[in-house]
Design an enzyme around this catalytic site. Structure first.
Site, short mmCIF file in Angstrom:
data_model
loop_
_atom_site.label_atom_id
_atom_site.label_comp_id
_atom_site.label_asym_id
_atom_site.label_seq_id
_atom_site.Cartn_x
_atom_site.Cartn_y
_atom_site.Cartn_z
N SER A 199 100.08 -7.29 117.91
CA SER A 199 98.96 -7.70 118.76
C SER A 199 97.64 -7.35 118.06
O SER A 199 97.62 -6.54 117.12
CB SER A 199 99.05 -6.92 120.08
N TYR A 221 100.36 -0.16 126.21
CA TYR A 221 100.56 -1.35 125.39
C TYR A 221 100.02 -1.14 123.97
O TYR A 221 100.71 -1.39 122.98
CB TYR A 221 99.85 -2.54 126.06
#
Ligand SMILES: NC(=O)c1ccc[n+]([C@@H]2O[C@H](COP(=O)([O-])OP(=O)(O)OC[C@H]3O[C@@H](n4cnc5c(N)ncnc54)[C@H](OP(=O)(O)O)[C@@H]3O)[C@@H](O)[C@H]2O)c1
Length: 256
Positions: free
Chosen positions: A148, A161
């Site tokens: 990400s 996350y």
């Protein structure tokens, strides 16, 4: 091994067996479709959506099946990975499944912290270790994990996350170092803002959507297929010397 079918499309993955986690929607579904189109026998690993997606892709004539697995059950995931490693010849692993939980750090629910770490990190290791070991033994393998922009940036309200997405990049570098000389490449892809279920809430907030889009140099959200094309490159014959890398597919976001 590489040749083209009659439509002119590369069948570079003919003879390979690919496993894609969370291929029931979004980026995983696009990866499963593209790898299958490139000739790989493709198995989607996931929950009910994976089974449905595999049936749809099979109906399109692609060689895709599904194995049911809830990746939040890390012990069951490891058991399945060990069975697949001994019974099947998995050449390509795409660790795609992932979840996000948004809450400020000071109140970040500890159960959600564990759930995000289970799906985004512990399950990745539970799959990658046994399947990677089998690849090393056979002398060939391709592993790609979907990271990400939050592998580079911290974000806000996404501490669990961002922690997992930084961690998979570290894992990838170590494995690349250990396995590079034995025919196995291990890489990540860091998608930017991609239009999937993961970003529905952001895209439904008109002001936030416009703010994000205006910051993306490409001027648009990414599509799942933008990411799938990068995955097909990393697992294909042209990327044999690409190892330990995180390929950013973000329309220029990080460069800005
Ligand atoms: N979209 C973006 O902008 C973006 C940006 C950077 C990184 N990513 C990463 O890209 C990956 C794919 O996300 P996406 O954007 O394509 O979102 P998505 O459409 O929500 O896909 C996530 C997939 O993971 C599966 N999954 C979630 N929990 C699971 C579990 N416990 N067991 C098995 N499968 C599970 C989901 O299956 P179910 O249908 O069963 O829930 C779904 O197929 C994730 O790792 C995400 O962090 C996305």
């Amino acid at each position: 091994m590489e040749h083209e079918d009659r439509s002119g499309r590369s069948r570079a993955l003919e003879g390979r067996h690919a496993l894609v986690t969370g291929g029931g929607s979004g980026i995983g579904l696009a990866c499963a479709r593209r790898l299958a189109e490139d000739g790989a026998r493709t198995t989607i690993l996931g929950r009910a959506s994976a089974v449905a997606a595999a049936a749809d892709l099979r109906a399109e004539g692609l060689d895709v099946d599904a194995v049911e697995c809830d990746l939040s059950d890390v012990a069951a995931t490891r058991e399945l990975a060990e069975r697949l490693a001994s019974e099947e010849k998995i050449d390509i692993l795409v660790n795609n499944a992932g979840i996000i939980y948004r809450e400020p750090a000071e109140t970040h629910d500890p159960r959600e912290w564990e759930r995000v770490l289970d799906v985004n990190l512990r399950a990745v290791w539970a799959l990658t270790q046994p399947l990677g070991a089998a690849m090393v033994e056979r002398g060939f393998g391709r592993i790609v994990t979907i990271a990400s922009l939050l592998s580079f940036q911290g974000g806000i309200n996404v501490v669990s996350y961002a922690t997992t997405k930084h961690a998979v990049v570290g894992m990838t570098k170590t494995l690349a170092n250990e396995w590079a000389s034995r025919g196995v490449t291990v890489n990540c892809i860091a998608p930017g803002y991609i239009a999937t279920n993961n970003t529905t809430a952001l895209r439904e907030d008109e002001a936030r959507e416009a703010e994000i889009r205006s910051r993306i140099p490409a001027g648009r959200w990414g599509t799942p297929d933008d990411v799938a094309r990068a995955a097909a490159f990393l697992v294909g014959p042209d990327a044999g010397y690409v190892n330990g890398h995180t390929l950013v597919v973000d329309g220029g976001w990080l460069a800005r």
